[in-house]
Design a protein around this motif. Structure first.
Motif, short mmCIF file in Angstrom:
data_model
loop_
_atom_site.label_atom_id
_atom_site.label_comp_id
_atom_site.label_asym_id
_atom_site.label_seq_id
_atom_site.Cartn_x
_atom_site.Cartn_y
_atom_site.Cartn_z
N MET A 1 -1.16 -35.63 -18.44
CA MET A 1 0.06 -35.59 -17.78
C MET A 1 0.90 -36.70 -18.44
SD MET A 1 -1.55 -35.91 -13.76
CE MET A 1 -2.95 -37.02 -14.30
N SER A 2 2.10 -36.15 -18.96
CA SER A 2 2.85 -36.84 -19.54
C SER A 2 3.83 -37.77 -18.80
CB SER A 2 3.82 -36.24 -20.49
OG SER A 2 4.78 -37.04 -21.17
N HIS A 3 4.12 -38.98 -18.68
CA HIS A 3 5.39 -39.68 -17.88
C HIS A 3 6.70 -39.31 -18.44
CE1 HIS A 3 1.41 -42.21 -17.23
NE2 HIS A 3 2.07 -42.21 -16.06
N ILE A 4 6.79 -38.79 -19.59
CA ILE A 4 8.05 -38.58 -20.07
C ILE A 4 8.60 -37.27 -19.21
CG2 ILE A 4 9.23 -37.33 -22.07
CD1 ILE A 4 7.15 -38.46 -23.81
N LEU A 5 7.79 -36.57 -18.53
CA LEU A 5 8.44 -35.41 -17.67
C LEU A 5 9.12 -35.96 -16.34
CD1 LEU A 5 8.28 -32.34 -17.02
CD2 LEU A 5 6.06 -32.77 -15.64
N ILE A 6 8.51 -37.14 -16.20
CA ILE A 6 9.03 -37.89 -14.89
C ILE A 6 10.74 -38.34 -15.31
CG2 ILE A 6 9.28 -39.86 -13.41
CD1 ILE A 6 6.21 -39.74 -13.43
N LEU A 7 10.60 -38.88 -16.55
CA LEU A 7 12.10 -39.33 -17.13
C LEU A 7 13.01 -38.11 -17.45
CD1 LEU A 7 10.83 -42.04 -19.87
CD2 LEU A 7 11.62 -42.42 -17.43
N VAL A 8 12.41 -36.95 -17.72
CA VAL A 8 13.23 -35.84 -17.89
C VAL A 8 13.89 -35.33 -16.82
CG1 VAL A 8 13.16 -33.34 -18.76
CG2 VAL A 8 11.99 -34.94 -19.98
N VAL A 9 12.90 -35.42 -15.47
CA VAL A 9 13.40 -35.05 -14.11
C VAL A 9 14.36 -35.91 -13.75
CG1 VAL A 9 12.88 -34.46 -11.84
CG2 VAL A 9 11.31 -33.71 -13.85
N LEU A 10 14.34 -37.40 -14.10
CA LEU A 10 15.33 -38.32 -13.67
C LEU A 10 16.54 -37.95 -14.18
CD1 LEU A 10 15.72 -40.79 -11.98
CD2 LEU A 10 14.81 -42.13 -13.93
N MET A 11 16.51 -37.62 -15.52
CA MET A 11 17.88 -37.47 -16.19
C MET A 11 18.62 -36.39 -15.65
SD MET A 11 18.25 -39.78 -18.35
CE MET A 11 17.54 -40.68 -17.26
N VAL A 12 17.74 -35.14 -15.40
CA VAL A 12 18.34 -34.10 -14.78
C VAL A 12 18.97 -34.59 -13.24
CG1 VAL A 12 18.00 -31.80 -13.63
CG2 VAL A 12 17.05 -32.55 -15.80
N LEU A 13 18.24 -35.43 -12.41
CA LEU A 13 18.89 -35.94 -11.54
C LEU A 13 20.14 -36.61 -11.66
CD1 LEU A 13 18.27 -35.81 -8.17
CD2 LEU A 13 17.02 -37.89 -8.85
N ALA A 14 20.13 -37.26 -12.82
CA ALA A 14 21.36 -38.26 -12.99
C ALA A 14 22.56 -37.26 -13.28
CB ALA A 14 21.14 -39.13 -14.31
N ALA A 15 22.30 -36.12 -14.25
CA ALA A 15 23.43 -35.17 -14.54
C ALA A 15 24.00 -34.37 -13.06
CB ALA A 15 22.77 -34.05 -15.50
N ILE A 16 23.07 -34.29 -12.21
CA ILE A 16 23.33 -33.68 -10.82
C ILE A 16 24.33 -34.77 -10.30
CG2 ILE A 16 22.68 -32.72 -8.86
CD1 ILE A 16 20.25 -31.52 -10.15
N GLY A 17 23.93 -35.97 -10.27
CA GLY A 17 24.62 -36.94 -9.49
C GLY A 17 26.14 -37.27 -10.42
N PHE A 18 26.06 -37.14 -11.81
CA PHE A 18 27.24 -37.04 -12.15
C PHE A 18 28.54 -36.03 -11.79
CE2 PHE A 18 30.23 -36.24 -15.77
CZ PHE A 18 30.97 -37.30 -15.96
N ARG A 19 27.95 -34.89 -11.53
CA ARG A 19 28.69 -34.01 -11.16
C ARG A 19 28.88 -33.94 -9.66
NH1 ARG A 19 31.31 -30.20 -14.31
NH2 ARG A 19 30.97 -28.76 -12.64
N MET A 20 28.27 -34.43 -9.09
CA MET A 20 28.44 -34.71 -7.49
C MET A 20 29.47 -35.82 -7.29
SD MET A 20 24.67 -34.31 -5.83
CE MET A 20 25.39 -35.01 -4.34
N GLY A 21 29.42 -36.92 -8.13
CA GLY A 21 30.32 -37.98 -7.95
C GLY A 21 31.87 -37.44 -8.50
N ARG A 22 31.80 -36.77 -9.87
CA ARG A 22 32.82 -36.39 -10.08
C ARG A 22 33.73 -35.57 -9.15
NH1 ARG A 22 35.72 -32.75 -13.43
NH2 ARG A 22 37.20 -33.88 -14.87
N SER A 23 32.93 -34.52 -8.63
CA SER A 23 33.29 -33.39 -7.57
C SER A 23 33.91 -34.25 -6.33
CB SER A 23 32.52 -32.58 -7.11
OG SER A 23 32.14 -31.91 -8.40
N ARG A 24 33.24 -35.29 -5.72
CA ARG A 24 33.68 -36.01 -4.63
C ARG A 24 34.69 -36.79 -4.77
NH1 ARG A 24 31.94 -37.63 0.47
NH2 ARG A 24 32.14 -39.68 0.90
N SER A 25 34.89 -37.42 -5.87
CA SER A 25 36.32 -38.10 -6.32
C SER A 25 37.48 -37.24 -6.10
CB SER A 25 36.18 -38.78 -7.48
OG SER A 25 36.21 -38.15 -8.60
N LEU A 26 37.34 -36.15 -6.72
CA LEU A 26 38.51 -35.10 -6.93
C LEU A 26 38.60 -34.52 -5.39
CD1 LEU A 26 37.60 -33.19 -10.09
CD2 LEU A 26 39.69 -34.80 -9.80
N ALA A 27 37.49 -34.20 -4.60
CA ALA A 27 37.80 -33.74 -3.29
C ALA A 27 38.63 -34.76 -2.41
CB ALA A 27 36.41 -33.32 -2.83
#
Length: 459
Positions: free
Chosen positions: A1-27
């Motif tokens: 079990m690689s802990h890198i998988l957790i960091l990869v999922v966290l980076m994906v979550l961060a990318a989703i957060g960036f899109r959500m934050g940018r979209s919310r500011s424009l909205a």
């Protein structure tokens, strides 16, 4: 079990957060970015920070304390009778348990060790699952909190820059404390060594035999720690190296900056800099298999006795290795000399060679000297080339055809294998390391002083 998988999922979550934050500011701004105090990307970055930083802090703390917690739980699960009967310290027993758990081989293994290995695997599974869930939950909560904070009047750029500023300060502080830790670790062990061996014997002694002798009448029976032969070997090889790299690197820089056209310059300079990317062990192979035999055969042709491993072979190859340091830095500083100085020299009737010798080189001299001293520092710290082509013998000689050794080679030799960090034989490696650190630091300080003293500012 690689802990890198957790960091990869966290980076994906961060990318989703960036899109959500940018979209919310424009909205919130109704699509009008001029209403926002900061750019939409800053709002997205603010959400990313809320998502990543708390989750990464939890991940780091968990990774730091997990091994000790798992170890204590596994050891506490063993019976007192087994611990007493094994005759081993808990640390060795725990290593056996980990080996069995990692290999999965239980045949012929003590039943309690096998049970502990299964317990260990179970704890690892629980730990990984708990870490994954906790990290992602904290990241998701942080994403939601950052997303909720967004508003058109919120100064997201200032908040993001403040966090980045704190991270930069923390990184620089960590680098400073790391340097202090390295110096103190060398200093403390060196002080312990000088409690066993006098300072003057180490710095001025000419007998180097740190190994324990088999007979009482040998020089090394009680240890001989006179480091002068080691320092002399280091100096000899470094002088040879800079004698090779200095002229070749400087002449290459003069050609590239003053004579070569742009196409040749842009082709040759990267090729020269490739030398800096070759692993030093490859240089060692080249020195041992090609240069050393060539020097030995050439010497025999002239009736000169050359050792199979010589300072000349190691120095020449080391000089080839540091050519990019001299060439690249010298080329950059000569290219930085204003063209107006060259034009003025030509206007007075000077030739191109006269302009280079009397205008360009004096103007670029501080940078050239700094590059040479940096190359010397690099040569002093080299190990693999000397091990493979220079030898291990601590000879006090100025003859480049004999085998010599250097400070770094002796440090490696002294710390190979199982060591007891209470004997002078091992502690002397730290004393050598401290001397090497002081010398290289001094060379860098001298280089900076020369650059600052003779630097010329041009309009």
């Amino acid at each position: 079990m690689s802990h890198i998988l957790i960091l990869v999922v966290l980076m994906v979550l961060a990318a989703i957060g960036f899109r959500m934050g940018r979209s919310r500011s424009l909205a919130l701004a109704g699509g009008e970015t001029r209403v926002l105090v900061s750019l939409p990307g800053h709002y997205g970055a603010y959400v990313v920070l809320w998502c990543v930083l708390p989750a990464f802090a939890v991940f780091t703390v968990w990774m730091v304390f997990e091994p000790s917690v798992v170890r204590s739980l596994v050891i506490s699960g063993l019976s007192d009778a087994f611990l007493s009967a094994s005759g081993k310290i808990p640390g060795l027993i725990y290593n056996d348990i980990r080996i069995v758990a990692d290999t999965g081989v239980h045949a012929g293994v003590d039943r309690e060790i096998a049970a502990a290995a299964k317990h260990y695997n179970g704890l690892q599974t629980i730990s990984f699952s708990g870490l994954a869930v906790l990290t992602l939950v904290v990241g998701s909560v942080g994403l939601w909190v950052g997303w909720r904070h967004l508003a058109p009047a919120f100064a997201a750029r200032q908040a993001v820059e403040r966090v980045v500023y704190i991270m930069l300060i923390a990184s620089s502080t960590l680098a400073i404390f790391t340097t202090i830790g390295i110096v103190l670790s060398l200093l403390f062990e060196t002080v312990r060594f000088f409690e066993l061996v006098p300072v003057h014997d180490f710095l001025f002694g000419i007998d180097w035999s740190p190994q324990t002798a088999l007979r009482a009448n040998q020089v090394g029976s009680s240890g001989a720690f006179g480091a002068v032969p080691v320092f002399a070997g280091t100096l000899l090889i470094s002088v040879i190296a800079i004698s090779v790299a200095g002229p070749v690197g400087l002449f290459s820089a003069i050609y590239l900056s003053e004579y070569a056209n742009r196409r040749v310059h842009d082709t040759v300079k990267p090729v020269l800099e490739i030398l800096a990317g070759i692993p030093t062990v490859v240089y060692g192979f080249f020195a041992a298999l090609t240069v050393a035999p060539l020097i030995r055969e050439t010497g025999e042709g002239f009736g000169i006795d050359v050792a199979s491993e010589s300072a000349l072979a190691a120095g020449v190859v080391m000089g080839i290795m540091i050519i990019p340091f001299v060439s690249s830095i010298s080329d950059d500083v000569m290219t930085a000399v204003p063209q107006a100085l060259r034009d003025g020299s030509y206007a007075l009737g000077a030739t191109q060679s006269e302009t280079i010798c009397k205008v360009v080189l004096p103007a670029a001299l501080p940078g050239i000297v700094g590059g040479l001293l940096l190359a010397v520092s690099r040569a002093i710290g080299e190990t693999m080339i000397v091990v493979m082509a220079g030898g291990l013998a601590a000879n006090l000689t100025a003859n480049p055809f004999e085998a010599v050794t250097t400070v770094t080679v002796q440090i490696v030799t002294l710390l190979v294998g199982d060591q007891e960090f209470g004997s002078a034989k091992t502690l002397v490696a730290f004393a050598l390391g401290l001397v090497l650190f002081v010398v290289t630091l001094g060379l860098n300080i001298v280089a900076l002083a020369i650059v600052r003293r003779y630097r010329e500012a041009y309009d």
